[in-house]
Scaffold this motif. Structure first.
Motif: not given
Length: 160
Positions: A118-120, A143, A122, A159-160, A115-116, A147
């Protein structure tokens, strides 16, 4: 320590090479000047003699590349936040951001990492799979599960 004549000769011979290498790596005139000075200061204090002019040029290239890499690593370290700093920044901003970050940090490590990244940070799932040595489909599964856990924890936010 080298004489002024030796340093002046080296500057005449290698200044363009050092500047080009610096600018190629750093893409910034002022940083290039800083590393340029650092390289020639290191040459001034370098006490070993060189076998040939080619050996000396190779030394300049290697030292310049290493100095640029060190500067970039240091730049990254100076311009990133630790998780604790990020939490304290979130605390001073809206409570929703803090709540999301706290929920992510509370996840199991296998979920928290993907998650970190992927989302934070990029990164794509393919890149994360390579970094973590996991199958790409495993990353997608982690992931998806993360979510779902975050959705339950945060009361239905998506969280998409």
């Amino acid at each position: 320590m080298r004489s002024e004549q030796e340093v002046n000769r080296a500057v005449e011979l290698y200044a363009d090479t050092v500047k080009r290498i610096c600018f190629l790596h750093l893409k910034n005139y002022h940083d290039t000047q800083d590393i340029f000075q650092k390289v020639f200061l290191q040459y001034l204090t370098h006490e070993e003699s060189f076998e040939s002019e080619g050996h000396e040029k190779a030394w300049f290239i290697r030292v310049t590349v290493n100095a640029c890499k060190d500067w970039l690593r240091d730049y990254y370290r100076r311009n990133t936040l630790s998780i604790d700093e990020a939490l304290s920044e979130c605390a001073s901003s809206d409570s929703g951001s803090k709540e999301v970050l706290s929920a992510v940090l509370a996840l199991e490590p296998k979920y928290k990492d993907v998650v970190y990244l992927f989302y934070f940070e990029g990164y794509s799932a393919v890149e994360i799979a390579k970094m973590l040595g996991k199958n790409e489909n495993t990353v997608y599964s982690l992931l998806s599960r993360a979510r779902e856990k975050l959705k339950k924890e945060l009361g239905g936010e998506d969280f998409e």
